[in-house]
Design an enzyme around this catalytic site. Structure first.
Site, PDB file in Angstrom:
ATOM      1  N   SER A   1     -11.133   4.155  -4.511  1.00  0.00           N
ATOM      2  CA  SER A   1     -12.248   3.101  -4.173  1.00  0.00           C
ATOM      3  C   SER A   1     -13.597   3.779  -4.454  1.00  0.00           C
ATOM      4  CB  SER A   1     -11.940   2.351  -3.173  1.00  0.00           C
ATOM      5  OG  SER A   1     -12.297   3.299  -1.922  1.00  0.00           O
TER       6      SER A   1
ATOM      7  N   TYR B   1     -14.942   6.856 -11.754  1.00  0.00           N
ATOM      8  CA  TYR B   1     -14.552   5.549 -11.033  1.00  0.00           C
ATOM      9  C   TYR B   1     -15.132   4.395 -11.699  1.00  0.00           C
ATOM     10  CZ  TYR B   1     -14.852   2.098  -7.562  1.00  0.00           C
ATOM     11  OH  TYR B   1     -14.468   0.857  -6.502  1.00  0.00           O
TER      12      TYR B   1
ATOM     13  N   ASP C   1       0.880  -1.170  -0.019  1.00  0.00           N
ATOM     14  CA  ASP C   1       0.259  -0.120  -0.100  1.00  0.00           C
ATOM     15  C   ASP C   1       0.865   1.259  -0.130  1.00  0.00           C
ATOM     16  OD1 ASP C   1      -3.326   0.184   1.028  1.00  0.00           O
ATOM     17  OD2 ASP C   1      -2.349   1.959   0.694  1.00  0.00           O
TER      18      ASP C   1
ATOM     19  N   SER D   1     -15.999  -3.304  -9.864  1.00  0.00           N
ATOM     20  CA  SER D   1     -16.845  -2.983  -9.194  1.00  0.00           C
ATOM     21  C   SER D   1     -18.538  -2.882  -9.775  1.00  0.00           C
ATOM     22  CB  SER D   1     -16.774  -1.306  -8.761  1.00  0.00           C
ATOM     23  OG  SER D   1     -17.831  -0.889  -8.141  1.00  0.00           O
TER      24      SER D   1
HETATM   25  C1  15L Z   1     -17.540   0.431  -4.548  1.00  0.00           C
HETATM   26  O1  15L Z   1     -17.131   0.202  -5.573  1.00  0.00           O
HETATM   27  C2  15L Z   1     -16.684   0.953  -3.382  1.00  0.00           C
HETATM   28  O2  15L Z   1     -15.194   0.698  -3.583  1.00  0.00           O
HETATM   29  C3  15L Z   1     -17.161   0.769  -2.081  1.00  0.00           C
HETATM   30  O3  15L Z   1     -16.491   1.755  -1.339  1.00  0.00           O
HETATM   31  C4  15L Z   1     -18.597   1.020  -2.016  1.00  0.00           C
HETATM   32  O4  15L Z   1     -19.059   2.507  -1.947  1.00  0.00           O
HETATM   33  C5  15L Z   1     -19.406   0.167  -3.080  1.00  0.00           C
HETATM   34  O5  15L Z   1     -18.935   0.436  -4.356  1.00  0.00           O
HETATM   35  C6  15L Z   1     -20.942   0.463  -3.024  1.00  0.00           C
HETATM   36  O6  15L Z   1     -21.403   0.454  -4.052  1.00  0.00           O
HETATM   37  O7  15L Z   1     -21.626   0.423  -2.003  1.00  0.00           O
END
Ligand code: 15L
Length: 273
Positions: free
Chosen positions: A72, A133, A31, A108
Site C-alpha cells: 500500500s 506503487y 489476507d 490511489s
Molecule cells: C496511499 O495510496 C497509501 O495506500 C496510503 O497508505 C497513504 O500513504 C496515502 O496513499 C497517502 O497518499 O496519504
C-alpha cells in the site's frame, strides 16, 4: 444479503471498511496476515493473492470483490510486482473465471501524484504515477478497463486519498477520506445498477480538495465529511521546510521517496527497503 469478498482485510482501510459494512453484507475477508479480530458475521480465508490458486479459491461464490490486497505504499520492485501486479491480475482473472461480475478496485492518488497541487484534476486526466506503487495502481486501472470491455465485468476504481479518522497533515487535508464516506462510496460501487468502468476519487468533500469529483457525484456520492474542521490544528502542528518537490506535487513525499515504510509489511520483508 450479498456476499462481498474483501482482500487485504487486515490493513487499515480494510479494518475501517469491515466495521462500516458490518451487518449490511456477508463479508468474506481475506489476507495473508492474521486478523486482529474476526467479527461475528465474517468468514476469514487466509490467502496469498500472488498465487493464482489462492485467488481462485477465495473468489468463489461471492457477489462482488473489494480488492484492497497488496502493497500500500512505495516499495521495492519485487514486492510491488508480486503483490500489486501479479496479485491484481490474479484477482481479476480468478473473479472472471468464477463468474463474479463486479470488482471495486481501490487505486490511489499516487496514480496521479505528479500533478501539481495548484491543478484541479478529474477522472479523465492521463495518469502521472509518482513511483512504482503508483504505476502498479495505473496497471490495476488498465486491467479493470480491459476486463470491463472484453469480459463485461463491472469495474469501479476509486483513487483513494488517505483513509483515516482524522487528516494527518497539510497534504492530507486535500485528500482525506473519512471511514463513513469510504463506506458510502464502496456501497455505490457494489450497488449502482449502471457500472461498466468508472474512475472516481476516494475523498471526502474537502474544501481544499484538488479533485473535480463530479463523476462520483453523478453516481450518487454525497460525502458527509470535510477536513476543514481539522485544518487549524493540522496546520499549526506542521513543521515548515519540507522537501520543495514533495510540497509542489499532489503525491507529496511519494514523488521523491524510493521507498516509504510500509504500515503493513509482508511476512519476511520486515523493514526491507
Ligand atoms: C496511499 O495510496 C497509501 O495506500 C496510503 O497508505 C497513504 O500513504 C496515502 O496513499 C497517502 O497518499 O496519504
Amino acid at each position: 444479503m450479498k456476499t462481498i469478498l474483501i482482500t487485504g482485510a487486515a490493513g487499515d482501510v480494510g479494518t475501517h471498511l469491515r466495521r462500516e459494512l458490518a451487518g449490511k453484507y456477508l463479508l468474506k475477508v481475506s489476507d495473508l496476515r492474521s486478523l486482529k479480530k474476526i467479527n461475528k458475521e465474517e468468514q476469514f480465508v487466509r490467502a496469498d493473492i500472488s498465487k493464482f490458486s489462492d485467488a481462485l479459491r477465495i473468489t468463489k461464490n461471492v457477489d462482488a470483490v473489494v480488492h484492497l490486497g497488496g502493497y500500500s505504499v512505495e516499495g521495492p520492485w519485487d514486492a510491488i510486482l508480486n503483490a500489486n501486479i501479479i496479485g491484481c491480475y490474479n484477482v481479476f482473472e480468478a473473479a472472471h473465471r468464477n463468474g463474479v461480475k463486479r470488482i471495486i478496485f481501490p487505486t490511489s492518488n499516487h496514480a496521479t501524484g505528479f500533478y501539481r497541487r495548484d491543478e484541479t484534476i478529474d477522472h479523465r486526466v492521463y495518469p502521472k504515477p509518482d513511483g512504482r506503487y503508483g504505476v502498479s495502481k495505473v496497471f490495476g486501472e488498465a486491467l479493470g478497463s480491459l476486463y470491463a470491455d472484453k469480459y463485461a465485468m463491472q469495474v469501479f476504481c476509486m483513487r483513494l486519498g488517505n483513509v483515516n479518522p482524522m487528516p494527518l497533515d497539510n497534504r492530507r487535508l486535500s485528500i482525506w477520506f473519512s471511514p463513513r464516506d469510504l463506506a458510502q462510496l464502496v456501497t455505490i460501487g457494489i450497488e449502482h445498477p449502471k457500472i461498466h468502468f468508472e474512475i472516481v476519487y476516494g475523498v471526502s468533500r474537502n474544501k481544499r480538495s484538488w479533485y473535480d469529483n463530479s463523476n462520483a457525484h453523478r453516481l450518487g456520492y454525497r460525502p458527509q465529511d470535510d477536513s476543514e474542521r481539522f485544518a487549524k490544528e493540522v496546520i499549526a502542528r506542521e513543521k515548515s521546510g519540507g522537501d520543495p518537490t514533495a510540497e509542489l506535487y499532489q503525491g507529496g513525499i511519494f514523488t521523491v521517496a524510493e521507498a516509504v515504510p510500509n504500515p503493513a509489511p509482508l511476512p519476511g520483508k520486515k523493514g526491507k527497503k
